[in-house]
Design an enzyme around this catalytic site. Structure first.
Site, mmCIF file in Angstrom:
data_model
loop_
_atom_site.group_PDB
_atom_site.id
_atom_site.type_symbol
_atom_site.label_atom_id
_atom_site.label_comp_id
_atom_site.label_asym_id
_atom_site.label_seq_id
_atom_site.Cartn_x
_atom_site.Cartn_y
_atom_site.Cartn_z
ATOM 1 N N GLU A 1 93.876 -70.514 1.940
ATOM 2 C CA GLU A 1 94.439 -69.097 2.364
ATOM 3 C C GLU A 1 92.948 -68.511 2.184
ATOM 4 O O GLU A 1 92.347 -68.184 1.277
ATOM 5 C CB GLU A 1 95.366 -68.428 1.182
ATOM 6 N N CYS B 1 92.415 -59.627 1.415
ATOM 7 C CA CYS B 1 92.304 -60.526 2.641
ATOM 8 C C CYS B 1 92.819 -59.789 3.770
ATOM 9 O O CYS B 1 92.442 -60.385 4.620
ATOM 10 C CB CYS B 1 92.716 -62.085 2.403
#
Ligand code: NAD
Length: 514
Positions: free
Chosen positions: A251, A285
């Site tokens: 990720e 993110c």
């Protein structure tokens, strides 16, 4: 650390595997906030942690889904009930505004509940068509990988340390978590509450150490790597795991675009933009870093955004009552300053913000809006991971889609429009793991039953939903063959058997039985 951590003493540190005799003392981004020291693990401790986790896994996998479900349902309640204590830890370690720290707690609770309610069904054995109808019974079973190494960054330290680990554990794995050195207590409290909810000791343990040494050592020992962090490190971690033929989910970073169409509700768009760009001081993110606005509304949009950002309350302290907090690490604060300076060098202009605010806090950087950003400049292409966003006008929707896709990343995107059908159509043309319509990132990130992850440089694999659970298992096919065996029999020669099989396949096709 003050209050909650000191009150419960060192008991929570038992989840850390450490024999090094050395301590690590993290520093809060807030002036005067002390964080308690924790024992450092040695590299040998990392291997020992995985060995112990492997022994524990053999027992854990025998525990019924009903029991797992009870623990996870209790965890949901416990995390919500103890939110103040958790918020203190997250806020002190990251410097973020308290309301934004709360997003982590909701996320963990929602993941625990999702697993409690749906995990068993996702992991249930599944019947598939066998070789011969009635004569071959075939099922797919989900076998846990074994020990999963969970390596996490500092930006969402509570949920990133535990939410993926929850899915791995529910699927029958044990986990060894290596949090970032900045945010060790968020991981410790997450594991400790899980044990309080009923998870046996030793199913989730923690190693404390540096990324290059301890992170690598963990990758070298485990049966699967669940990594969250930068794209640069993700490449190294993925390659290292692959060299052992061990899988990984990665990720990674993003440079997330938002498309604001000319029919957008601008009041709503302001709320969405500010939240999407400046939550956790942009250290997220899925944070929006690029805003493309229809040329017809561009000037009004920029004026309104400047007005809105100028009203944000910026502070660096514990407690509620402000909108943008401190950045978390001095390295990230320096990178953000450098990114803004470089953007200006390359022709961008500051619409608002653009400076550090040392009088507010040592790592505070103002929410910053840039304009006149060239699509080839660094700030247009590289993740800043700070409170910095740029706004650019577009002529046609096709241009906007093409700008959104002009990036090596593909993590999250947004479309702001009153035309939902058009928004959905645009979404399907954006190369991104998630697309939010009339929201920044919360709608997809909070939909924990649906996969979340990145395309391109944003990573491999998905968290959330069935996909987020099944990455932690190996599918195993078990077939039972009845009456006849596979191959020539009943005295048939090879050529006779081939003829029989050929007829059988044609018949099965005609009858649609395979
Ligand atoms: P980072 O890659 O520097 O560090 C992440 C973790 O990896 C830390 O625990 C670190 O100690 C460890 N690590 C560092 N080098 C390692 C190595 N060689 N082997 C194994 N482990 C190693 O990332 P960061 O700067 O802490 O985090 C910010 C980045 O994370 C941003 O790019 C952000 O976009 C990304 N991120 C992605 C997601 C997501 O879900 N996609 C979520 C949060 C953050």
């Amino acid at each position: 650390m003050t209050d909650t951590i000191q009150a419960t003493g060192d008991a929570r540190m038992r989840h850390i595997v450490s024999t090094s005799g050395q301590m690590h003392t993290p520093k809060s981004p807030f002036v005067g906030e002390v964080i308690s020291s924790v024992p450092l693990s040695s590299v040998a401790d990392v291997a020992a942690a995985v060995r112990a986790a492997r022994v524990a896994q053999a027992h854990w996998v025998q525990v019924s889904y009903t029991q797992r479900k009870r623990i996870f349902a209790r965890y949901h309640d416990l995390v919500l009930a103890r939110q103040d204590e958790i918020l203190d830890v997250i806020q002190r370690e990251t410097g973020k505004a308290r309301g934004q720290a709360m997003e982590e707690i909701f996320h963990v609770a929602m993941n625990a509940e999702y697993l409690a309610r749906h995990g068993k069904k996702v992991l249930a054995r599944e019947k598939r068509a066998g070789l011969f109808p009635l004569l071959t019974s075939t099922h797919v079973h989900q076998v846990p990988k074994g020990v999963v190494g969970v390596i996490t960054p500092w930006n969402y330290p509570f949920t990133l340390a535990i939410s993926d680990a929850l899915a791995a554990v529910f699927a029958g794995n044990t986990v060894v978590i290596k949090p970032d050195l900045q945010t060790v207590w968020s991981a410790i409290i997450a594991v400790d509450l899980l044990v309080e909810a009923g998870l046996p000791e030793g199913i989730a343990t923690i190693v404390i150490g540096d990324g290059v040494t301890h992170g690598s050592a963990l990758v070298d020992e485990v049966d699967f790597v669940c990594f969250t962090g930068s794209t640069a490190t993700g490449r190294i971690v993925g390659a290292r795991a692959a060299s052992r033929l061990v899988g990984s989910s990665l990720e990674l970073g993003g440079k997330n675009p938002m498309l604001v169409l000319k029919d957008a509700d601008l009041d709503k768009a302001m709320d969405i933009c500010v939240h999407a760009s400046f939550t956790s001081a942009g250290q997220l993110c899925v944070s929006t870093e690029r805003i493309y606005v229809a040329k017809e509304i561009y000037s009004e949009f920029v004026d309104r955004l400047i007005a809105r950002v100028s009203n944000l309350r910026i502070e660096a302290r514990m407690g509620w009552g402000y909108d943008v907090g401190s950045m978390t690490t001095s390295a990230q604060w320096e990178r953000t300053q450098a990114a803004v300076a470089r953007a200006i060098e390359q022709g961008a202009h500051i619409a608002i913000g653009g400076h550090s605010r040392p009088e507010v806090g040592p790592l505070v950087f103002e929410p910053t809006v840039l304009v006149d950003v060239s699509p080839t400049s660094d700030v247009a292409r590289q993740e800043v991971f700070g409170p910095v966003v740029f706004v650019t006008p577009f002529d046609t929707v096709e241009d906007a889609i093409s700008s959104a896709n002009n990036s090596p990343y593909g993590l999250s995107a947004s479309v702001i429009t009153r035309g939902i059908a058009q928004g959905r159509h645009i979404a399907t043309q954006i190369r991104s793991g998630s697309v939010n319509i009339n929201e920044g990132f919360g709608a997809t990130f909070g939909s924990v039953s649906a996969p979340m992850g990145g395309m391109g440089d944003s990573g491999l694999g998905r968290r959330h939903g069935p996909e987020g659970i099944l990455r932690f298992t190996e599918p195993q096919t078990i077939s039972v063959q009845y009456l006849v065996t596979v191959g020539p029999q009943f005295g048939l020669s090879d050529s006779q058997w081939v003829r029989v099989m050929t007829h059988a396949l044609k018949l099965l096709k005609a009858l649609r039985l395979r």
